[in-house]
Scaffold this active site. Structure first.
Site, mmCIF file in Angstrom:
data_model
loop_
_atom_site.group_PDB
_atom_site.id
_atom_site.type_symbol
_atom_site.label_atom_id
_atom_site.label_comp_id
_atom_site.label_asym_id
_atom_site.label_seq_id
_atom_site.Cartn_x
_atom_site.Cartn_y
_atom_site.Cartn_z
ATOM 1 N N ASP A 15 0.840 -1.211 0.000
ATOM 2 C CA ASP A 15 0.000 0.000 0.000
ATOM 3 C C ASP A 15 0.871 1.256 0.000
ATOM 4 O O ASP A 15 2.027 1.231 0.415
ATOM 5 C CB ASP A 15 -0.911 -0.025 1.245
ATOM 6 C CG ASP A 15 -2.081 0.931 1.095
ATOM 7 O OD1 ASP A 15 -2.410 1.329 -0.049
ATOM 8 O OD2 ASP A 15 -2.680 1.309 2.128
ATOM 9 N N TRP A 20 2.626 8.148 -2.126
ATOM 10 C CA TRP A 20 4.060 8.340 -2.408
ATOM 11 C C TRP A 20 4.215 9.287 -3.598
ATOM 12 O O TRP A 20 5.032 10.212 -3.568
ATOM 13 C CB TRP A 20 4.693 6.979 -2.720
ATOM 14 C CG TRP A 20 6.158 6.993 -3.017
ATOM 15 C CD1 TRP A 20 7.179 6.835 -2.122
ATOM 16 C CD2 TRP A 20 6.780 7.154 -4.304
ATOM 17 N NE1 TRP A 20 8.392 6.885 -2.768
ATOM 18 C CE2 TRP A 20 8.181 7.085 -4.113
ATOM 19 C CE3 TRP A 20 6.295 7.352 -5.600
ATOM 20 C CZ2 TRP A 20 9.090 7.200 -5.165
ATOM 21 C CZ3 TRP A 20 7.199 7.476 -6.649
ATOM 22 C CH2 TRP A 20 8.580 7.405 -6.420
ATOM 23 N N ARG A 28 -0.582 9.655 -9.657
ATOM 24 C CA ARG A 28 -0.622 8.401 -8.879
ATOM 25 C C ARG A 28 0.010 7.232 -9.620
ATOM 26 O O ARG A 28 0.640 6.361 -9.018
ATOM 27 C CB ARG A 28 -2.071 8.061 -8.513
ATOM 28 C CG ARG A 28 -2.680 8.978 -7.459
ATOM 29 C CD ARG A 28 -4.152 8.615 -7.199
ATOM 30 N NE ARG A 28 -4.291 7.240 -6.744
ATOM 31 C CZ ARG A 28 -4.206 6.857 -5.463
ATOM 32 N NH1 ARG A 28 -4.016 7.755 -4.513
ATOM 33 N NH2 ARG A 28 -4.343 5.596 -5.132
ATOM 34 N N HIS A 32 2.567 3.812 -8.806
ATOM 35 C CA HIS A 32 2.383 2.392 -9.138
ATOM 36 C C HIS A 32 3.583 1.878 -9.944
ATOM 37 O O HIS A 32 4.020 0.741 -9.770
ATOM 38 C CB HIS A 32 1.088 2.192 -9.924
ATOM 39 C CG HIS A 32 -0.153 2.530 -9.137
ATOM 40 N ND1 HIS A 32 -0.374 2.032 -7.876
ATOM 41 C CD2 HIS A 32 -1.215 3.333 -9.419
ATOM 42 C CE1 HIS A 32 -1.541 2.505 -7.414
ATOM 43 N NE2 HIS A 32 -2.062 3.297 -8.327
ATOM 44 N N ASN A 63 -10.749 -2.291 -5.727
ATOM 45 C CA ASN A 63 -9.963 -1.337 -6.522
ATOM 46 C C ASN A 63 -10.564 -1.096 -7.912
ATOM 47 O O ASN A 63 -10.245 -0.106 -8.569
ATOM 48 C CB ASN A 63 -8.501 -1.796 -6.673
ATOM 49 C CG ASN A 63 -7.697 -1.729 -5.391
ATOM 50 O OD1 ASN A 63 -6.745 -2.478 -5.199
ATOM 51 N ND2 ASN A 63 -8.063 -0.811 -4.489
ATOM 52 N N ARG A 183 2.119 -4.941 6.070
ATOM 53 C CA ARG A 183 1.378 -3.895 5.351
ATOM 54 C C ARG A 183 2.228 -2.642 5.347
ATOM 55 O O ARG A 183 2.663 -2.182 6.406
ATOM 56 C CB ARG A 183 0.014 -3.609 5.988
ATOM 57 C CG ARG A 183 -0.728 -2.517 5.182
ATOM 58 C CD ARG A 183 -2.198 -2.396 5.496
ATOM 59 N NE ARG A 183 -2.813 -1.456 4.554
ATOM 60 C CZ ARG A 183 -4.055 -1.516 4.120
ATOM 61 N NH1 ARG A 183 -4.837 -2.485 4.541
ATOM 62 N NH2 ARG A 183 -4.518 -0.633 3.257
ATOM 63 N N SER A 191 -8.196 -4.747 4.874
ATOM 64 C CA SER A 191 -8.720 -4.438 3.532
ATOM 65 C C SER A 191 -9.069 -5.694 2.716
ATOM 66 O O SER A 191 -8.670 -5.835 1.550
ATOM 67 C CB SER A 191 -7.738 -3.549 2.760
ATOM 68 O OG SER A 191 -7.464 -2.365 3.475
#
Ligand code: IPE
Ligand code: IPE
Ligand code: MG
Length: 249
Positions: A15, A20, A28, A32, A63, A183, A191
């Protein structure tokens, strides 16, 4: 780190990619992309350490509800990953498996997944399981449906249903429960990840975002795990007879 104390199965909720990137003023998707690099590095490192099973939560059933551009960007990164990683997986004797409703993935991703799974089937250096379109409740519901079908056709009596039947019908059948669940990025929640399988898993949450999760950070998580005493409902004295002070696996 001694090999004997390395957890057999490490599972990771990867996560923090989006935050970040946002903290750096980036889209975003760049988070990834950076996260995919971490996947490569941590996978290879786990193999080197002698971890037998590594399960990575890459895309949840929830998601799918993210903005369309993020979902399609993730699917395209997944394609790149599968194309690029094939050689590395083969070289390192890593078998690729999946858990989750992978029939919901785009056709091109499904085709690549099938090809890499086929090419790596039976390799016994390590099993890498990607949780894709994965939701634990969905997985449990599908398992319950399969058991109900067995009962309906007379192959199983209701009174004979045990945990082993549920386990046999979960997507993770054949893989032992995780010993350690990590995590990243600080959220203290599960989650919808492996709710059945983590009944006695050791939990480790780090504030570090997934793109910043290095080999040294994994070492820290493993060192923390090694200090735990796993009691499985028993007393400390029962699991740690003289000579085995911590009762570690
Ligand atoms: C994890 O990072 C990757 C996926 C869920 C696909 P996030 O995208 O959830 O990043 P944050 O939590 O928003 O920072
Ligand atoms: C969990 O992260 C799913 C993955 C890491 C793939 P999320 O970012 O989707 O979880 P929540 O929404 O913070 O609970
Ligand atoms: Mg998140």
């Amino acid at each position: 780190m001694t090999t004997a104390a390395v957890p057999r199965h490490v599972a990771i909720i990867m996560d923090g990619n989006g935050r970040w990137a946002q903290e750096r003023g980036l889209p975003r998707l760049e988070g990834h992309r950076a996260g995919a690099k971490t996947v490569r590095d941590i996978t290879t490192y786990c193999r080197e350490l002698g971890v037998r099973y590594l399960t990575l939560y890459a895309f949840s059933s929830e998601n799918w509800g993210r903005p369309e551009t993020e979902v399609s960007g993730l699917m395209s990164l997944l394609q790149d990953y599968l194309k690029d990683e094939r050689t590395t997986l083969l070289k390192n004797q890593i078998e690729l498996c999946t858990i989750g409703a992978t029939d919901k993935l785009p056709l091109v991703v499904r085709a690549l997944l099938a090809a890499v799974k086929e090419a790596t089937r039976g390799l016994d250096g390590m099993r890498l399981t990607l949780a894709l379109s994965y939701g634990s409740r969905d997985e449990i519901v599908r398992a319950v449906r399969a058991i109900a079908t067995d009962v309906k056709r007379g192959a199983l009596a209701v009174d004979d249903i045990g945990p082993e039947h549920l386990e046999a019908h979960l997507d993770s059948a054949g893989t032992p429960d995780p010993d350690l669940l990590i995590r990243t990025s600080g959220e203290m929640r599960i989650s919808n990840f492996m709710l059945w399988q983590i009944a006695y898993t050791e939990l480790y949450v780090t504030p570090i975002a997934w793109p910043d999760f290095t080999r040294a950070r994994l070492d820290e998580a493993l060192a923390d795990y090694q200090r735990r005493q796993r009691r499985f409902g028993l007393t400390g004295a029962q699991v740690a007879p003289a000579g085995n002070a911590r009762g570690r696996p």
